[in-house]
Design an enzyme around this catalytic site. Structure first.
Site, PDB file in Angstrom:
ATOM      1  N   HIS A 253       0.886  -1.179   0.000  1.00 55.66           N
ATOM      2  CA  HIS A 253       0.000   0.000   0.000  1.00 55.66           C
ATOM      3  C   HIS A 253       0.923   1.229   0.000  1.00 55.66           C
ATOM      4  O   HIS A 253       2.038   1.170   0.514  1.00 55.66           O
ATOM      5  CB  HIS A 253      -0.815  -0.062   1.296  1.00 55.66           C
TER       6      HIS A 253
ATOM      7  N   CYS B 158      -4.805   2.427  -3.583  1.00 60.75           N
ATOM      8  CA  CYS B 158      -3.580   2.987  -2.999  1.00 60.75           C
ATOM      9  C   CYS B 158      -2.397   2.051  -3.239  1.00 60.75           C
ATOM     10  O   CYS B 158      -1.575   1.826  -2.332  1.00 60.75           O
ATOM     11  CB  CYS B 158      -3.733   3.265  -1.500  1.00 60.75           C
TER      12      CYS B 158
ATOM     13  N   LYS C 255     -10.136  -0.967  10.739  1.00 58.21           N
ATOM     14  CA  LYS C 255     -10.246  -2.178   9.924  1.00 58.21           C
ATOM     15  C   LYS C 255     -10.559  -3.390  10.797  1.00 58.21           C
ATOM     16  O   LYS C 255     -10.550  -4.528  10.320  1.00 58.21           O
ATOM     17  CB  LYS C 255      -8.964  -2.392   9.127  1.00 58.21           C
TER      18      LYS C 255
ATOM     19  N   ASP D 101       3.341  -4.572   8.089  1.00 59.12           N
ATOM     20  CA  ASP D 101       2.106  -3.807   7.916  1.00 59.12           C
ATOM     21  C   ASP D 101       0.966  -4.807   8.104  1.00 59.12           C
ATOM     22  O   ASP D 101       0.705  -5.638   7.235  1.00 59.12           O
ATOM     23  CB  ASP D 101       2.091  -3.183   6.516  1.00 59.12           C
TER      24      ASP D 101
ATOM     25  N   GLN E 222      -4.220  -5.281   7.112  1.00 59.30           N
ATOM     26  CA  GLN E 222      -5.220  -6.203   6.568  1.00 59.30           C
ATOM     27  C   GLN E 222      -5.239  -7.561   7.268  1.00 59.30           C
ATOM     28  O   GLN E 222      -6.042  -8.415   6.920  1.00 59.30           O
ATOM     29  CB  GLN E 222      -4.979  -6.409   5.060  1.00 59.30           C
TER      30      GLN E 222
HETATM   31  N1  PMP Z   1      -1.578  -0.831   4.632  1.00 51.26           N
HETATM   32  C1  PMP Z   1      -2.534  -1.571   4.078  1.00 51.26           C
HETATM   33  C2  PMP Z   1      -2.204  -2.953   3.585  1.00 51.26           C
HETATM   34  C3  PMP Z   1      -3.831  -1.078   3.966  1.00 51.26           C
HETATM   35  O1  PMP Z   1      -4.788  -1.816   3.410  1.00 51.26           O
HETATM   36  C4  PMP Z   1      -4.106   0.226   4.455  1.00 51.26           C
HETATM   37  C5  PMP Z   1      -5.491   0.815   4.350  1.00 51.26           C
HETATM   38  N2  PMP Z   1      -6.159   0.547   3.167  1.00 51.26           N
HETATM   39  C6  PMP Z   1      -3.059   0.956   5.034  1.00 51.26           C
HETATM   40  C7  PMP Z   1      -1.811   0.396   5.103  1.00 51.26           C
HETATM   41  C8  PMP Z   1      -3.276   2.324   5.587  1.00 51.26           C
HETATM   42  O2  PMP Z   1      -4.164   2.285   6.661  1.00 51.26           O
HETATM   43  P1  PMP Z   1      -4.726   3.628   7.316  1.00 51.26           P
HETATM   44  O3  PMP Z   1      -5.271   4.446   6.182  1.00 51.26           O
HETATM   45  O4  PMP Z   1      -5.782   3.159   8.244  1.00 51.26           O
HETATM   46  O5  PMP Z   1      -3.585   4.295   7.991  1.00 51.26           O
END
Ligand code: PMP
Length: 419
Positions: free
Chosen positions: A136, A377, A239, A213, A216
């Protein structure tokens, strides 16, 4: 005080009692565009059970005060509640120490915290940071910017066509002056569950710390940071059935103690003089300013809610939904799947041949079906796949097979209208 809530626990069934569970989620019981809402955008954010919503209002109705500050009774109660929630998070991911849990705004802030402080202390010209091609933006841009500042290299583990990591060159990559490996546990686009245990072991053999990270994975997999032996792990509460604007960074004490503070101001200091300041111990060194107490307490309730159902049961049921949806979707001609790894979580990314993903999303929305479309993203991954984006349906334990049937009919309708 938190009100009691209802979760029926069927450990002997691999299916979920969704009738009962769905009663806990008020947002699910509404019509969107004249149709019953089918919410399949759980990878973007999950819905909140009544218990979590109640925990927020309970906090403001009973003990609202600034934690770690006043000596008055409400202040003490808010502080105790916050620290008890920290212990709940610690146990949830099996961290060794309570002070290894740092509250952040979310995954993005957690990764930025590590990227900036780690780079300041340990990254030099000619060094490398290793990430993967399925990250991401939140786990690309912070490292890319630090590498630019420090004249270091950003190395990338490639991705195979089926959405798995290509680990054929991993030993070679890890040998290129890598100072940290930052990698996602589960891809938000492909659903791939990465073999992070293997990667952590390989990196540690070369004394390279690893940041995971877990945005997910935290609501879909049992996370045990001691077993994984990761050095840092970041996730977002929204999430995992808790509110937005709150998240967690786990770090091993030995690493967190070696890093400089991230932001400066109240709470993170010990003593301040105009000439010099000294900094607080963990975890407060990294928690600057007034904490998001209601978010932290609601996160605790969300964890307890998931634990009552059981993380293993959740994973099992979501897997059933994924298998069912994949089978049904593959019966439709002209569907291109993105992410067909054997180790996969309940994320279904696809395109209809020669149709733009956002057109499919718009038609599904008209039918009351919420899916995500676009690049998720993950623009570099889209470039590798050679597509502008995907349609992504992602499932949670409150989703049902009936909802998947509605979604499949929606895809058929979209195909008829667009092809
Ligand atoms: N890493 C991953 C794999 C994600 O899916 C996301 C959110 N879609 C993020 C980071 C960023 O998370 P946040 O916007 O809640 O900071």
């Amino acid at each position: 005080m938190p009100r009691p809530y209802n979760v029926i626990f069927f450990s002997y069934l691999c299916t979920m009692n969704t009738t009962s569970i769905r009663k806990d989620f008020p947002v699910l019981h509404q019509s969107v565009n004249g149709r019953p809402l089918v919410y399949l955008d759980n990878t973007a954010t999950t819905q909140k059970p009544q218990a979590v919503i109640d925990r927020i209002s309970d906090y403001y109705e009973t003990i609202n005060s600034n934690a770690h500050r006043g000596t008055h009774t409400l202040g003490r109660m808010a502080t105790e509640a916050l620290e008890s929630a920290r212990t709940t998070v610690q146990k949830f991911i099996n961290a060794k120490e309570q002070h290894e849990i740092i509250f952040t705004k979310g995954t993005t802030e957690g990764i930025n915290l590590v990227a900036q402080t780690f780079a300041q202390q340990f990254l030099n010209e000619g060094d490398s940071v290793l990430i993967s091609a399925m990250e991401h933006h939140a786990n690309i841009v912070p490292w890319q910017q630090m590498c630019k500042q420090k004249k270091a290299n950003l190395l990338v583990i490639p991705v195979l066509e089926n959405g798995e990591l290509d680990l054929s060159e991993i030993d070679n990559l890890l040998s290129q002056n890598v100072k940290i490996l930052a990698i996602t546990h589960i891809s938000n686009v492909l659903g791939t569950i990465n073999p992070i245990e293997v990667l952590i072991e390989k990196a540690h053999k070369k004394n390279i710390p690893v940041l995971i990270d877990a945005a997910q994975s935290v609501a879909h997999e049992v996370i045990d940071v001691q077993k994984l032996d990761c050095d840092f792990l970041a996730f977002s509460a929204h999430k995992m059935y808790a509110p937005m604007g709150i998240g967690v960074l786990y770090g091993k004490s030995e690493w967190l103690n070696k890093l400089p503070p991230y932001q400066f101001g109240g709470e993170m200091i010990l003593e301040v003089r105009f000439e010099e300041s000294t900094f607080n111990e963990l975890p407060f060194k990294f928690e600057t300013g007034t904490p998001n107490v209601d978010g932290i307490l609601a996160l605790e309730t969300a964890i307890q809610y998931m634990q009552k159902i059981g993380l293993k049961e959740i994973a099992k049921y979501e897997n059933e939904l994924l298998t069912y949806a994949t089978e049904k979707l593959s019966e439709i001609d002209d569907i291109i799947f993105h992410g067909t790894s054997k180790q996969k979580t309940a994320v279904l990314s696809f395109n209809i041949k020669n149709v733009h993903n956002s057109d499919v999303g718009a038609i599904l929305d008209q039918l009351g079906i919420a899916v995500r479309t676009g690049n998720h993203c993950a623009q570099p991954l889209m470039e590798i796949l050679g597509i502008p984006g995907t349609v992504r349906a992602s499932f949670a334990f409150y989703n049902t097979k009936e909802e998947i049937d509605v979604f499949i009919e929606g895809v058929k309708t979209a195909k008829k209208m667009l092809m």
